[in-house]
Design an enzyme around this catalytic site. Structure first.
Site, PDB file in Angstrom:
ATOM      1  N   ARG A 119       5.075 -23.387   9.019  1.00  0.00           N
ATOM      2  CA  ARG A 119       4.285 -22.525   8.589  1.00  0.00           C
ATOM      3  C   ARG A 119       3.705 -22.093   9.521  1.00  0.00           C
ATOM      4  O   ARG A 119       2.664 -20.400   9.838  1.00  0.00           O
ATOM      5  CB  ARG A 119       4.396 -21.232   8.020  1.00  0.00           C
ATOM      6  CG  ARG A 119       5.976 -21.413   7.105  1.00  0.00           C
ATOM      7  CD  ARG A 119       5.584 -20.462   6.289  1.00  0.00           C
ATOM      8  NE  ARG A 119       7.280 -20.677   5.127  1.00  0.00           N
ATOM      9  CZ  ARG A 119       7.376 -20.810   4.545  1.00  0.00           C
ATOM     10  NH1 ARG A 119       6.471 -21.728   3.907  1.00  0.00           N
ATOM     11  NH2 ARG A 119       8.643 -20.753   3.782  1.00  0.00           N
ATOM     12  N   LYS A 141       1.311 -18.082  22.922  1.00  0.00           N
ATOM     13  CA  LYS A 141       2.394 -17.880  23.528  1.00  0.00           C
ATOM     14  C   LYS A 141       3.201 -19.456  23.501  1.00  0.00           C
ATOM     15  O   LYS A 141       2.662 -20.201  24.270  1.00  0.00           O
ATOM     16  CB  LYS A 141       2.868 -17.029  24.643  1.00  0.00           C
ATOM     17  CG  LYS A 141       3.229 -15.778  25.070  1.00  0.00           C
ATOM     18  CD  LYS A 141       3.515 -15.608  25.590  1.00  0.00           C
ATOM     19  CE  LYS A 141       4.253 -13.699  25.999  1.00  0.00           C
ATOM     20  NZ  LYS A 141       4.799 -13.169  27.194  1.00  0.00           N
ATOM     21  N   GLU A 183      -0.895 -19.312  40.644  1.00  0.00           N
ATOM     22  CA  GLU A 183      -1.174 -18.374  39.476  1.00  0.00           C
ATOM     23  C   GLU A 183      -2.714 -18.285  39.559  1.00  0.00           C
ATOM     24  O   GLU A 183      -2.835 -17.082  38.661  1.00  0.00           O
ATOM     25  CB  GLU A 183      -1.122 -19.127  38.079  1.00  0.00           C
ATOM     26  CG  GLU A 183       0.205 -19.501  37.843  1.00  0.00           C
ATOM     27  CD  GLU A 183       1.219 -18.827  37.219  1.00  0.00           C
ATOM     28  OE1 GLU A 183       0.689 -18.016  37.448  1.00  0.00           O
ATOM     29  OE2 GLU A 183       2.352 -19.235  36.867  1.00  0.00           O
ATOM     30  N   LYS A 225      -7.085 -13.926  32.139  1.00  0.00           N
ATOM     31  CA  LYS A 225      -6.310 -14.152  31.105  1.00  0.00           C
ATOM     32  C   LYS A 225      -6.703 -13.974  29.512  1.00  0.00           C
ATOM     33  O   LYS A 225      -5.836 -13.083  28.743  1.00  0.00           O
ATOM     34  CB  LYS A 225      -5.426 -15.273  31.038  1.00  0.00           C
ATOM     35  CG  LYS A 225      -4.614 -15.624  30.314  1.00  0.00           C
ATOM     36  CD  LYS A 225      -2.924 -15.507  30.451  1.00  0.00           C
ATOM     37  CE  LYS A 225      -1.819 -16.655  29.032  1.00  0.00           C
ATOM     38  NZ  LYS A 225      -0.938 -17.297  28.951  1.00  0.00           N
ATOM     39  N   GLU A 235       1.722  -8.299  23.867  1.00  0.00           N
ATOM     40  CA  GLU A 235       3.065  -8.220  25.030  1.00  0.00           C
ATOM     41  C   GLU A 235       3.411  -6.626  24.767  1.00  0.00           C
ATOM     42  O   GLU A 235       5.031  -5.920  24.718  1.00  0.00           O
ATOM     43  CB  GLU A 235       3.854  -8.403  25.454  1.00  0.00           C
ATOM     44  CG  GLU A 235       4.081  -8.164  27.485  1.00  0.00           C
ATOM     45  CD  GLU A 235       4.967  -9.529  28.178  1.00  0.00           C
ATOM     46  OE1 GLU A 235       4.429 -10.257  28.097  1.00  0.00           O
ATOM     47  OE2 GLU A 235       6.167  -8.722  28.946  1.00  0.00           O
ATOM     48  N   ARG A 240       0.048  -7.120  29.172  1.00  0.00           N
ATOM     49  CA  ARG A 240      -0.290  -8.419  29.207  1.00  0.00           C
ATOM     50  C   ARG A 240       1.153  -8.568  30.218  1.00  0.00           C
ATOM     51  O   ARG A 240       1.138  -9.788  30.969  1.00  0.00           O
ATOM     52  CB  ARG A 240       0.841  -9.134  27.488  1.00  0.00           C
ATOM     53  CG  ARG A 240       0.437 -10.688  27.547  1.00  0.00           C
ATOM     54  CD  ARG A 240       0.196 -10.859  26.363  1.00  0.00           C
ATOM     55  NE  ARG A 240       0.396 -12.865  27.106  1.00  0.00           N
ATOM     56  CZ  ARG A 240      -0.134 -13.742  25.887  1.00  0.00           C
ATOM     57  NH1 ARG A 240      -0.054 -13.294  24.688  1.00  0.00           N
ATOM     58  NH2 ARG A 240      -0.114 -14.555  26.155  1.00  0.00           N
ATOM     59  N   ASN A 244       2.649 -10.937  34.825  1.00  0.00           N
ATOM     60  CA  ASN A 244       3.835 -11.070  34.984  1.00  0.00           C
ATOM     61  C   ASN A 244       3.935 -10.423  37.223  1.00  0.00           C
ATOM     62  O   ASN A 244       5.237 -11.071  37.203  1.00  0.00           O
ATOM     63  CB  ASN A 244       5.600 -10.817  34.799  1.00  0.00           C
ATOM     64  CG  ASN A 244       5.342 -11.131  33.225  1.00  0.00           C
ATOM     65  OD1 ASN A 244       5.134 -11.874  32.988  1.00  0.00           O
ATOM     66  ND2 ASN A 244       5.701 -10.144  32.617  1.00  0.00           N
ATOM     67  N   HIS A 247       6.246 -12.830  39.222  1.00  0.00           N
ATOM     68  CA  HIS A 247       7.062 -13.026  38.159  1.00  0.00           C
ATOM     69  C   HIS A 247       8.953 -13.406  38.439  1.00  0.00           C
ATOM     70  O   HIS A 247       9.650 -13.196  37.883  1.00  0.00           O
ATOM     71  CB  HIS A 247       6.158 -13.481  36.819  1.00  0.00           C
ATOM     72  CG  HIS A 247       5.343 -14.773  36.890  1.00  0.00           C
ATOM     73  ND1 HIS A 247       4.278 -14.336  38.119  1.00  0.00           N
ATOM     74  CD2 HIS A 247       5.599 -15.437  36.294  1.00  0.00           C
ATOM     75  CE1 HIS A 247       3.541 -15.452  37.234  1.00  0.00           C
ATOM     76  NE2 HIS A 247       3.915 -16.057  36.508  1.00  0.00           N
ATOM     77  N   HIS A 251      10.987 -15.974  38.719  1.00  0.00           N
ATOM     78  CA  HIS A 251      12.126 -16.389  38.141  1.00  0.00           C
ATOM     79  C   HIS A 251      13.320 -16.127  38.523  1.00  0.00           C
ATOM     80  O   HIS A 251      14.417 -17.406  38.316  1.00  0.00           O
ATOM     81  CB  HIS A 251      11.787 -15.931  36.958  1.00  0.00           C
ATOM     82  CG  HIS A 251      11.114 -15.792  36.312  1.00  0.00           C
ATOM     83  ND1 HIS A 251      10.112 -14.827  34.931  1.00  0.00           N
ATOM     84  CD2 HIS A 251       9.839 -17.438  35.917  1.00  0.00           C
ATOM     85  CE1 HIS A 251       9.295 -15.312  34.519  1.00  0.00           C
ATOM     86  NE2 HIS A 251       9.178 -16.824  34.617  1.00  0.00           N
ATOM     87  N   HIS A 264       7.545 -23.698  39.618  1.00  0.00           N
ATOM     88  CA  HIS A 264       7.065 -22.359  39.460  1.00  0.00           C
ATOM     89  C   HIS A 264       6.201 -21.344  39.995  1.00  0.00           C
ATOM     90  O   HIS A 264       6.537 -20.852  40.975  1.00  0.00           O
ATOM     91  CB  HIS A 264       6.653 -22.086  37.714  1.00  0.00           C
ATOM     92  CG  HIS A 264       6.529 -21.386  37.146  1.00  0.00           C
ATOM     93  ND1 HIS A 264       6.972 -19.953  36.832  1.00  0.00           N
ATOM     94  CD2 HIS A 264       5.429 -20.464  36.590  1.00  0.00           C
ATOM     95  CE1 HIS A 264       6.293 -18.512  36.206  1.00  0.00           C
ATOM     96  NE2 HIS A 264       5.036 -19.131  36.475  1.00  0.00           N
TER      97      HIS A 264
END
Ligand code: NAD
Ligand code: ZN
Length: 358
Positions: A119, A141, A183, A225, A235, A240, A244, A247, A251, A264
């Site tokens: 955990r 994340k 980025e 960030k 988010e 947040r 994107n 993005h 994507h 990417h």
């Protein structure tokens, strides 16, 4: 240079600068940690693991190294299961740190393993790519992929510290480096107009990977960030989501082209160019705001136009994108450089069209 990601009791430092890796032993010892498992990849181990191992040794920390496969293929449950077996064999517990030394692939896989083993055990990020230094190592994340679905199995597991040495960026392959700059442009476009202007005026320093300038760029981008994560860790607000920018279409382009054709960051550059064109067409930004983004992206030799793909395939992947919550299409657009916002009710077809313009 040092920043703090402010998350109450879970706040953590980001240390920047040449030699930052040398701080790891002291940081671990300071947290009462006795052992470390360094997760990395073979090429990175050869180039950048000595400072970490020396620092651990000097602080009396017992360190073991385990290698992950290279590339997006490493981000799988099968690789994570292999790590759990290593953890069992090494007796990884709450007094053992998992240290990710590498790019986003290493950070995401190691972080997911660390966040789920017992955990959650202490986790440290030592990002060695530009993407990882300005983006993936910050914010907690962490996720792995399923076949055909990126980052769908994940948890939030914040690191205890992030150590970013700009000297690492010198050994990055050219294409990875450029994709990482995308980025950086993203972060500048959404929240830091000063950084955007610095980038516009420093193409040569960027091309030469001038270490001093890179440190400034990495610190400012990471700060964007860090501020966003501190204000919207999970988010739950629109904040947040601003990360994107470029993005959604990015994507979709990555997926439609087949993973591997575009890096990417390259796909995100196309996505930002398209978002900027759409914003301009809708009267959300002026022509100069569009032009500045296109000029900067082109100056960094990043792609700004979709080629050799069908708009139908891109539209389908765009509609599948998990960021289009509840069927509502949400796009991040920048009315002004440094001031992005989320807009709803725009037609995805128009965004795809904008991606094909030059
Ligand atoms: N968790 C997040 O918030 C988040 C954010 C952005 C991206 N990501 C994830 O990050 C991943 C992409 O990360 P990436 O772009 O860092 O790619 P990567 O981790 O695959 O690294 C790119 C390549 O460079 C090599 N490398 C790394 N550092 C090097 C160095 N200093 N010198 C020479 N070679 C080096 C790696 O071995 C690899 O082959 C994606 O899986 C993406 O989903 C996650
Ligand atoms: Zn990205």
């Amino acid at each position: 240079m040092r920043l703090t990601v402010r998350l109450g009791a879970r706040s953590y430092p980001i240390l920047f600068g040449r030699g930052a890796h040398g701080a790891i032993g002291g940081l671990l010892a300071g947290e009462g940690i006795r052992r470390a498992v360094i997760l990395t990849q073979v090429r990175i181990a050869a180039l950048h693991s000595n400072a970490i191992l020396d620092s651990c040794r000097a602080a009396g920390i017992e360190a073991a190294v385990r290698l992950l496969p290279d590339g997006e293929e490493a981000k799988t449950l099968a690789v994570v299961e292999g790590l759990y077996r290593d953890f069992m064999e090494l007796g990884v517990d709450r007094w053992t740190a998992v240290v990710a030394l590498g790019g986003g692939v290493t950070g995401d896989t190691a972080g997911f393993a660390a966040g789920t083993w017992m955990r959650g055990v202490p986790f440290f990020q030592v990002p060695t790519t530009l993407v990882a230094q300005v983006d993936s190592s910050i914010g907690g994340k962490v996720a792995v992929n399923l076949p055909g679905a990126k980052n769908v199995v994940g948890v939030f597991h914040q690191p205890r510290a992030v150590l970013a040495d700009p000297a690492c960026l010198k050994t990055l392959p050219e294409r990875e480096y450029r994709a990482g700059l995308s980025e950086v442009v993203r972060s500048a476009a959404i929240r830091d107009s000063v950084l955007f202007r610095r980038l516009e005026g420093s193409l040569e320093a960027l091309r030469d990977r001038n270490e001093e300038f890179l440190e400034e760029v990495v610190v400012r981008s990471a700060a964007v960030k860090a501020r966003i994560v501190a204000a919207d860790e999970r988010e739950e607000r629109d904040l947040r989501a601003l990360l994107n920018y470029g993005h959604s279409l990015g994507h979709a382009v990555e997926a439609a082209a087949g993973y591997g054709r575009y890096l990417h960051g390259e796909a995100v550059a196309i996505g930002m160019a398209a978002a900027a064109r759409l914003a301009c067409r809708e009267g959300i930004c002026g022509p100069r705001t569009l032009e500045r983004q296109l000029i900067l992206l082109k100056g960094l030799e990043l792609p700004v136009t979709i080629s050799d793909l069908s708009s139908g395939a891109i539209l389908n992947s765009l509609k599948l994108d998990k960021k289009n919550k509840g069927g509502m299409t949400r796009f991040v657009l920048t009315p002004r450089i440094g001031h992005a916002r989320v807009f709803t009710g725009l037609d995805p077809v128009r965004l795809v069209e904008a991606g094909f313009q030059s």
